[in-house]
Design an enzyme around this catalytic site. Structure first.
Site: not given
Ligand code: SAH
Length: 395
Positions: A211, A227, A249-250, A299, A339
């Site tokens: 980050r 995400f 994000d979703s 991510d 991941c």
């Molecule tokens: N980069 C973030 C962690 C990401 S975790 C950090 O540094 O804290 C992955 C995220 O993807 C989660 O918040 C989840 O809600 C979201 N997510 C999962 N599937 C998704 C989709 N199809 N579209 C949008 N967001 C999604």
């Protein structure tokens, strides 16, 4: 002590110090070990291999505590393992950059099934296997004694517990909880963490260094963070002087906390935008609207836990990376992560290369990233390596 005896020639992985015994390798169980109880693991000839936690309902039938026949598995054993894990975090100097870190990373810290994260004065404990469950109270007592934490909250709600035949268990385990959400800081950026309902144990600690690294690339740029969860990469980008940051994000809850995090850091300018959407659809929409960005972060959650799911996952990764390459301005940067344990570094690079090819763009890897040091990877347990990232520059 109860014993498990392996089939002929099935001791090879244990001799290489890999800590798992699969059900197919098992010839015989001697005695009647309870779930999580310590058993001796022996070759068919009766030679000692390891002491392990027995897990009757799991495909991974036993997980090794120690390869030393003379080492007793008792409270002192766990005290030594926990001491060693805490010493590593001190060696890494993590407390100078953050007050949140992973203290115990399961197999990679010699404690299969146990995850412990620290958020300031609160520890969050996740027990994933019959073995860590069997010793949970001992482990909690030692952790409290060694860390001086004011509370331990249990988040044993991961899906993998089902494979172990363990029920979900969440709630206060030791001490008294401060009011929630907790506030942590990471390289000077503050984050609210909800340890009761947040993803994993509340925060994606494995991305700490990344980050900050990606944030540095954001100065003066238009950033798209896909995400975004609670705004980890977004707030580092904003703190480093990004011109605009669009976070997608979703999860409405994650976005709400992300916006609170922005306020907490005084990031109240018009440049920060939060959007609840499916990333796969949002990227297509941006393409159709002919939008473009200087820095895009991808991510996503785990698409493939195992190698068997890799093919389907590969299609998902290729799709979002292809769209991201198209949305990047020339000279723009893509920070893309996976991941998924089922996809290794080489395969991930191949997928991203395929995405660039199909997008019709030239790009170069300028940096390779991985999980932070508080998520170590035992050399005998390569499965512990799961997070990989590529910083690519579109030419
Ligand atoms: N980069 C973030 C962690 C990401 S975790 C950090 O540094 O804290 C992955 C995220 O993807 C989660 O918040 C989840 O809600 C979201 N997510 C999962 N599937 C998704 C989709 N199809 N579209 C949008 N967001 C999604």
């Amino acid at each position: 002590m109860p014993e498990i005896i392996l089939k002929p020639a099935r001791e090879k992985s244990l001799l290489r110090r890999h800590p798992w015994v699969f059900s197919g390798a098992l010839d015989q169980v001697v005695g009647a070990p309870q779930p999580g109880e310590t058993v001796d693991v022996l070759t068919v000839k009766g030679e000692f291999l390891a002491k392990a936690a027995y897990s009757p309902h799991s495909q991974i039938r036993a997980r090794v505590w120690t390869f030393d026949q003379n080492e007793a598995v008792d409270a002192d054993f766990f005290r030594r393992r926990i001491d060693s894990a805490l010493a590593l975090r001190i060696t890494l100097g993590l407390s100078t950059v953050s007050d949140a870190m992973r203290l115990i990373h399961a197999e990679s810290d010699g404690l299969p099934g146990l995850i412990v994260d620290r958020y300031g004065e609160v520890l969050v404990l996740q027990s994933l296997t019959a073995g860590s469950e069997f010793w949970r109270d001992t482990l909690a007592d030692i952790l409290l004694e060694k860390t001086g934490a004011s509370a331990i909250y249990e988040r044993s709600d991961a899906d993998v517990r089902e494979l172990e035949g363990l029920p979900i268990h969440t709630g206060l385990l030791r001490g008294k909880m401060p009011s929630l959400p907790l506030t942590i800081q990471e390289f000077g950026v503050k984050f609210l963490v909800n340890v009761e309902t947040g993803h994993k144990t509340g925060f994606y600690l494995d991305q700490r260094q990344n980050r900050q690294r990606v944030g540095v690339l954001a100065y003066g740029r238009d950033v798209l963070n896909c995400f975004c969860y609670t705004g980890g990469f977004s707030l580092h980008a904003a703190a480093a002087g990004a011109k605009t940051v669009l976070s997608v994000d979703s999860s409405a809850d994650a976005l709400a906390l992300g916006q609170e995090n922005a306020r907490l850091n005084g990031q109240t300018g018009a440049g920060l935008e939060w959007r609840e959407a499916d990333v796969f659809q949002a990227l297509r929409k941006f393409r159709d609207e002919r939008r473009s960005f200087d820095l895009i972060i991808l991510d996503p959650p785990k698409f493939a836990a195992t190698v068997s799911q890799a093919e389907k996952a590969a299609r998902g990764y290729k799709d979002i990376n292809l769209l991201a390459f198209k949305l990047l301005r020339p000279g723009g940067i893509l920070a893309t992560f996976s991941c998924s344990g089922g996809i290794d570094v080489a395969l991930f690079q191949k997928i991203v290369a395929g995405a660039a090819l199909d997008a019709g763009v030239e790009a170069a890897i300028v940096e390779q990233l991985a999980q932070d040091g508080d998520h170590p990877i035992s050399l005998h347990f390569p499965e512990g390596a799961y997070l990989k990232g590529l910083i690519c520059r579109k030419i």
